[in-house]
Design a protein around this motif. Structure first.
Motif, PDB file in Angstrom:
ATOM      1  N   HIS A 204      -3.291   5.668  13.907  1.00 55.25           N
ATOM      2  CA  HIS A 204      -3.618   4.913  12.705  1.00 55.25           C
ATOM      3  C   HIS A 204      -3.426   3.424  12.980  1.00 55.25           C
ATOM      4  CE1 HIS A 204      -2.642   8.974  11.259  1.00 55.25           C
ATOM      5  NE2 HIS A 204      -3.506   8.720  10.284  1.00 55.25           N
TER       6      HIS A 204
ATOM      7  N   GLY B 295      -5.677   0.794   8.742  1.00 52.83           N
ATOM      8  CA  GLY B 295      -6.277   1.659   7.738  1.00 52.83           C
ATOM      9  C   GLY B 295      -7.278   2.650   8.274  1.00 52.83           C
ATOM     10  N   TYR B 296      -7.645   2.567   9.539  1.00 50.70           N
ATOM     11  CA  TYR B 296      -8.581   3.500  10.175  1.00 50.70           C
ATOM     12  C   TYR B 296      -7.804   4.562  10.947  1.00 50.70           C
ATOM     13  CZ  TYR B 296     -12.973   0.872   9.465  1.00 50.70           C
ATOM     14  OH  TYR B 296     -14.087   0.274   8.925  1.00 50.70           O
TER      15      TYR B 296
ATOM     16  N   GLN C  58      -6.328   9.114  -2.498  1.00 44.45           N
ATOM     17  CA  GLN C  58      -5.637   8.108  -3.298  1.00 44.45           C
ATOM     18  C   GLN C  58      -6.532   7.575  -4.414  1.00 44.45           C
ATOM     19  OE1 GLN C  58      -4.362   5.229  -0.368  1.00 44.45           O
ATOM     20  NE2 GLN C  58      -2.452   6.316   0.070  1.00 44.45           N
ATOM     21  N   LEU C  59      -7.812   7.337  -4.101  1.00 44.61           N
ATOM     22  CA  LEU C  59      -8.699   6.840  -5.140  1.00 44.61           C
ATOM     23  C   LEU C  59      -8.942   7.907  -6.202  1.00 44.61           C
ATOM     24  CD1 LEU C  59     -11.517   4.469  -5.115  1.00 44.61           C
ATOM     25  CD2 LEU C  59     -12.188   6.773  -5.766  1.00 44.61           C
TER      26      LEU C  59
ATOM     27  N   LEU D 104     -14.679  -0.933  -0.716  1.00 45.40           N
ATOM     28  CA  LEU D 104     -14.298   0.137   0.205  1.00 45.40           C
ATOM     29  C   LEU D 104     -15.339   0.316   1.304  1.00 45.40           C
ATOM     30  CD1 LEU D 104     -12.838   2.773  -2.276  1.00 45.40           C
ATOM     31  CD2 LEU D 104     -11.593   1.595  -0.465  1.00 45.40           C
TER      32      LEU D 104
ATOM     33  N   MET E 196     -12.774   7.038   8.822  1.00 43.44           N
ATOM     34  CA  MET E 196     -12.209   6.709   7.506  1.00 43.44           C
ATOM     35  C   MET E 196     -11.288   7.847   7.101  1.00 43.44           C
ATOM     36  SD  MET E 196     -14.304   5.858   4.020  1.00 43.44           S
ATOM     37  CE  MET E 196     -13.479   5.441   2.491  1.00 43.44           C
TER      38      MET E 196
ATOM     39  N   LYS F 187      -7.121  10.326   3.373  1.00 39.55           N
ATOM     40  CA  LYS F 187      -6.113   9.826   2.450  1.00 39.55           C
ATOM     41  C   LYS F 187      -6.694   8.772   1.512  1.00 39.55           C
ATOM     42  CE  LYS F 187      -3.065   6.971   4.052  1.00 39.55           C
ATOM     43  NZ  LYS F 187      -1.923   6.370   4.789  1.00 39.55           N
ATOM     44  N   VAL F 188      -7.653   7.977   1.987  1.00 33.96           N
ATOM     45  CA  VAL F 188      -8.264   6.947   1.143  1.00 33.96           C
ATOM     46  C   VAL F 188      -8.978   7.588  -0.034  1.00 33.96           C
ATOM     47  CG1 VAL F 188      -9.944   5.069   1.093  1.00 33.96           C
ATOM     48  CG2 VAL F 188      -8.498   5.390   3.103  1.00 33.96           C
TER      49      VAL F 188
ATOM     50  N   TYR G 270     -14.795  -0.084   5.389  1.00 37.40           N
ATOM     51  CA  TYR G 270     -14.871   1.112   6.237  1.00 37.40           C
ATOM     52  C   TYR G 270     -16.273   1.359   6.789  1.00 37.40           C
ATOM     53  CZ  TYR G 270     -10.157   2.417   4.822  1.00 37.40           C
ATOM     54  OH  TYR G 270      -8.798   2.440   4.634  1.00 37.40           O
TER      55      TYR G 270
ATOM     56  N   ARG H 266     -17.441  10.314   3.501  1.00 34.45           N
ATOM     57  CA  ARG H 266     -16.301   9.904   2.677  1.00 34.45           C
ATOM     58  C   ARG H 266     -16.756   9.061   1.478  1.00 34.45           C
ATOM     59  NH1 ARG H 266     -13.527  13.401   4.877  1.00 34.45           N
ATOM     60  NH2 ARG H 266     -11.896  12.980   6.433  1.00 34.45           N
TER      61      ARG H 266
ATOM     62  N   ALA I  82       0.815  -1.209   0.000  1.00 34.88           N
ATOM     63  CA  ALA I  82       0.000   0.000   0.000  1.00 34.88           C
ATOM     64  C   ALA I  82       0.854   1.268   0.000  1.00 34.88           C
ATOM     65  CB  ALA I  82      -0.943   0.003   1.208  1.00 34.88           C
TER      66      ALA I  82
END
Length: 605
Positions: free
Chosen positions: A347, A350-351, A384-385, A420, A377, A380-381, A424, A433, A90
């Motif tokens: 962190h 991923g949360y 990035q997407l 996703l 959430m 950054k997620v 999340y 989000r 990742a």
């Protein structure tokens, strides 16, 4: 020999009683356990992936099981070096992955099947990685449910954990619990089998091969000593007090309210209640109260501490010393952060984790949100997407999908959206989000379809959008001759928070193929049936496997052979055939010269 379930039950009982295992190696001679293992792993995509040899699950037969058992009886089984490949992580780096041959995979599955019931009774309740009925959501749920009042998060980061596991220490840990020299020797051979890269063999002096079936279990056995050190040494040392002492200022406010009630001073009662609402009921700095909590997922672990930061730093240093002295692992001090639970965000998996402070939220007369752990959430997620589906800051179409059918394109985008959200769904801000992510994906999807059909995006939206569903979605209906139309949608997911996560799926098993009292998988029963599914002749069978059924139905291919039509109709990736039929399939002569000639003529036409 005892059947597989009886052996598991015995190992499970000895693990719960903290008794050592003895004479485990002899159970490796039981063919039923190998059949159970084959029934569990033949469906995996990796079963058709080659290791350092060409051997895969294709061609599996009873003779292969007996050959493995004979070598084990003679203590001559030799592990084949794994094929080393790299997959992206990742963070943009590459992770080395070792791919074993099929025989090694099968034997590893048998070993895992024998050892896991025993060690499951000995593992910590706070360990969630690579364990049955546990996962990321169970780890996060434990934090959210039991970590109220946490002041500091300690984010654990071990440098190259799986690559630096010391073989001698791991074998010493295993020997404490398993009194069987032959099994320990077999595990030692697995660890030192080496790997192949660029047609050259390399020795492995440390680490467990990532990609092996038994590797996650070995890593948990190794790190279980860390769990026990934290639970049996650190937590009893730093835990103090049954509950926090009352806050003197809060008690003074209670007494002032009682005095105002005696004088019937309503305005004074309201004023003091509003003032008291901003005070904690218990003393957050109570010197006689400490709480240390812990959770681990694979090599990632998180500690929550209610106490001063100085003691949190002591805890981190003691863990660092234990890892270095006892397990020969290195704790990254730079990445092992100590984060304030209220003013900062930790962190984990991923949360983002933070402690809530909301005096205005009242439930049953109590401020339930205060000092509770909120799961978020990360932004950054989304970033990035969006970067993946954008160019120069603008969402664009995906040209690599233009050759696919419309319903396939929708399925790909829907898979990203659902994946996703499923992960999340425990986040408090999942709706906000995921709303942005849905907009990015829908914009890219409509642009992709518009580019494919040479039309405007508005035309695609008007043609596919359904307004009779809540939430609204895009739908493609594909007619199929002789079948119901195929309906594919994008969207239609209410992005609501699920505090408990997705839970454990309930597996629905088709029992039509199962004999009464036989719990083997369908593939195993078909393999033992001793009747070829193509020529119907009796005799020893061989399992013919394909990677996926879609490979048999790709457009533009020559007409299917009889064995391909047979697999497509039955919707199975395996076919139990005799040796002759299996050889004919691989040689391309199963349907005879006439079929091959007709196939060639159809290609010419």
């Amino acid at each position: 020999m005892r059947n597989a379930e009886t052996v598991r039950a015995i190992h499970r009982e000895r693990g719960s009683k903290q008794l050592p295992l003895e004479r485990v190696y002899k159970h490796l001679f039981n063919p039923d356990i190998y059949l159970d293992g084959y029934g569990k792993i033949y469906r995996n995509d990796g079963a058709m992936t080659k290791g350092s040899t060409d051997e895969t699950v294709d061609g599996m037969c009873l003779q292969k099981i007996h050959s493995i058992i004979e070598l084990l009886k003679l203590e001559r089984y030799a592990w084949t070096p794994v094929r080393r490949t790299e997959i992206p992580k990742a963070n943009g780096k590459m992770r080395p992955l070792g791919i074993p041959t099929w025989s090694d995979k099968l034997l590893q599955e048998v070993m895992r099947d024998l050892l896991e019931p025993y060690y499951e009774q000995r593992f910590s309740e706070h360990s969630h990685g690579f364990r049955p009925n546990r996962g990321c959501h169970t780890a996060l749920r434990e934090i959210q449910r039991t970590w109220k009042g946490t002041a500091w998060f300690i984010e654990g980061d071990i440098k190259g954990c799986f690559d630096n596991i010391d073989h001698s220490i791991l074998l010493e840990i295993i020997q404490r619990d398993i009194h069987d020299g032959r099994l320990v020797k077999l595990i030692d051979g697995l660890l030192k089998a080496g790997y192949m890269e660029n047609l050259q063999k390399y020795e492995t002096t440390s680490g467990t091969p990532q990609g092996g079936i038994i590797s996650p279990l070995l890593a948990n056995i190794y790190l279980n000593d860390l769990d026990r050190f934290i639970e049996d040494t650190l937590i009893p040392t730093y835990n103090r007090g049954d509950q926090r002492d009352y806050n003197p200022a809060y008690q003074d406010a209670n007494r002032a309210i009682a005095k105002a009630r005696r004088h019937a001073d309503i305005d004074e009662i309201k004023r003091i209640r509003a003032y008291r609402r901003n005070l904690p009921a218990s003393d957050p700095n109570d010197p006689e109260y400490r709480r240390l909590r812990f959770v681990r997922y694979a090599d990632d672990f998180l500690l929550g501490f209610a106490g001063p930061k100085k003691e949190a730093e002591e805890i981190r240093d003691k863990i660092k010393d234990f890892l270095s002295d006892k397990l020969k692992l290195t704790l990254s001090v730079e990445k092992t952060l100590i984060t304030h639970a209220i003013s900062e965000k930790a962190h984990f998996l991923g949360y983002e984790l933070t402690g809530g402070m909301e005096d205005s939220h009242i439930c049953n007369g109590r401020r339930t949100n205060n000092r509770g752990i909120a799961l978020l959430m990360p932004r950054k997620v989304v970033d990035q997407l969006r970067a993946k589906y954008s160019k120069k800051g603008k969402v664009i179409h995906r040209s690599e999908l233009l050759a696919d059918a419309d319903h396939t394109i929708l399925e790909r985008y829907q898979g990203v959206l659902r994946g996703l959200y499923n992960y999340y769904c425990m986040a408090a801000n999942v709706g906000r989000r995921m709303g942005v992510i849905k907009w990015v994906l829908e914009t890219s999807l409509t642009k992709t379809l518009a580019s494919k059909h040479k039309c405007h995006v508005s035309d695609i939206t008007r043609r596919l959008k359904r307004h009779d569903t809540i939430p609204k979605c895009l739908q493609v209906i594909t007619p199929r001759p002789g079948k119901d139309a195929l309906s594919t949608i994008f969207g239609g997911i209410p992005f609501v928070r699920k505090p408990k996560g997705l839970g454990q799926p309930i597996l629905q098993i088709n029992t039509d193929w199962f004999k009464p009292g036989d719990n083997r998988s369908e593939a195993v029963q078909r393999l033992l049936a001793d009747k070829c599914e193509l020529c119907k002749k009796d005799g020893p069978l061989v399992a013919h496997h394909v990677r996926k059924l879609a490979d048999l139905n790709k457009p533009g291919r020559i007409p299917k052979a009889e064995w391909q039509r047979h697999m497509s109709v039955r919707r199975r990736k395996s076919l139990m055939v005799c040796t002759k039929c299996h050889n004919d399939i691989h040689a391309g002569r199963h349907d005879g010269p006439t079929t091959r000639r007709n196939s060639l003529e159809s290609r010419v036409r």
